[in-house]
Write an enzyme that holds these catalytic residues in place. Sequence first.
Site, PDB file in Angstrom:
ATOM      1  N   LYS A  32      -0.006  -1.193   7.107  1.00 35.10           N
ATOM      2  CA  LYS A  32      -0.842  -2.016   6.398  1.00 35.10           C
ATOM      3  C   LYS A  32      -1.081  -3.210   6.737  1.00 35.10           C
ATOM      4  O   LYS A  32      -0.305  -4.033   7.289  1.00 35.10           O
ATOM      5  CB  LYS A  32      -0.265  -2.071   4.882  1.00 35.10           C
ATOM      6  CG  LYS A  32      -0.942  -2.573   3.855  1.00 35.10           C
ATOM      7  CD  LYS A  32      -0.509  -2.649   2.489  1.00 35.10           C
ATOM      8  CE  LYS A  32      -1.427  -2.934   1.285  1.00 35.10           C
ATOM      9  NZ  LYS A  32      -0.700  -2.925   0.049  1.00 35.10           N
ATOM     10  N   GLU A  85       2.725   5.953  -1.574  1.00 31.44           N
ATOM     11  CA  GLU A  85       2.643   4.606  -0.719  1.00 31.44           C
ATOM     12  C   GLU A  85       4.285   4.466  -0.536  1.00 31.44           C
ATOM     13  O   GLU A  85       4.947   4.211  -1.500  1.00 31.44           O
ATOM     14  CB  GLU A  85       2.014   3.480  -1.077  1.00 31.44           C
ATOM     15  CG  GLU A  85       1.949   2.171  -0.288  1.00 31.44           C
ATOM     16  CD  GLU A  85       1.211   1.011  -0.803  1.00 31.44           C
ATOM     17  OE1 GLU A  85       1.067   0.074  -0.244  1.00 31.44           O
ATOM     18  OE2 GLU A  85       0.733   1.159  -1.949  1.00 31.44           O
ATOM     19  N   CYS A 144      -3.454   1.474  -0.543  1.00 29.44           N
ATOM     20  CA  CYS A 144      -3.598   0.647  -1.501  1.00 29.44           C
ATOM     21  C   CYS A 144      -4.742  -0.241  -1.475  1.00 29.44           C
ATOM     22  O   CYS A 144      -5.743   0.129  -1.126  1.00 29.44           O
ATOM     23  CB  CYS A 144      -2.220  -0.088  -1.852  1.00 29.44           C
ATOM     24  SG  CYS A 144      -2.023  -0.552  -3.444  1.00 29.44           S
TER      25      CYS A 144
END
Length: 321
Positions: free
Chosen positions: A127, A45, A161
């Site tokens: 994200k 990430e 995540c």
Amino acid sequence: MSRIVKAAAVQIAPDLTSRDKTLARVLDAIDEAAGNGADLVVFPETFVPYYPYFSFVLPPVQQGKPHLALYEQAVTVPSEETRRVAKRCAHHGVVAVLGINERDHGSLYNAQLIFDADGTLRLKRRKITPTYHERMVWGQGDGSGLKVVDTRVGRLGALACWEHYNPLARYALMTQHEEIHAAQFPGSLVGPIFAEQIEVTMRHHALEAGCFVVNATGWLTEDQIASVTDDVALQKGLRGGCMTCIITPEGRHAVPPLTEGEGILYADLDMALVTKRKRMMDSVGHYARPELLALRHDPSPMATRHMTAPEVPFPSIPLED
């Protein structure tokens, strides 16, 4: 005949001082993975330039300097950095999923880039909801990034995540029939319990989606941990949490996971296992009940400016003699 994809999940440390040095590690890892026959390479990430570990251990009042440093080292898209990755993918004929800190004018975003084997950037997504401490660092993404793309290795989707704790985000990709799911976590965060939670989540998504999951987490050295904070108690929060793994559609580890140190995991993905799993349980096909339960997904980019008429440019006024 079965189609085999060789996947590589990379667990290495970024350089916490330099985008260029971290990018060099990315290019070296692509070279190494391709040299070992990989068709797909997945990185952690926001790996370039680095995950904002400082935001997990420093109070907001102390984050100004490291946050501004991250702005300076962040990646714009497109840029020379993205072109270098694209060229390396095309050179080796590999697909790569790279996490970056994306700078878009005055904001940073947690972004995932999917490069196809010909170097084409197939997807840039952000994200959708930064997690907890991350909200001090990144802006929010939108539904336009919840997309599965066709690549040389197959239909590929990605989440970052704790997006994996949003079942509807995962379902949005499942409805697009992803065959391989790329997952990215920061690693070296929270402690051993984070690694356990990652493993559960990755195995469950593979089972529920009937796809392969290739997950990469990052790694910090002891010197790097000390550079983030000199508080010994807070340093404990920057260890553990590594679970680089490759999971089959049956929810099994294709190879033993990597939980400490640097390395690259490799596994041959037999794509026939996707059909084998979905014959038993296709959660967006014969096992779905769309008349009872369905997802509403808005895939449009969220703009901050909506023009009600065509924009008319201001005419230039020449200087008088």
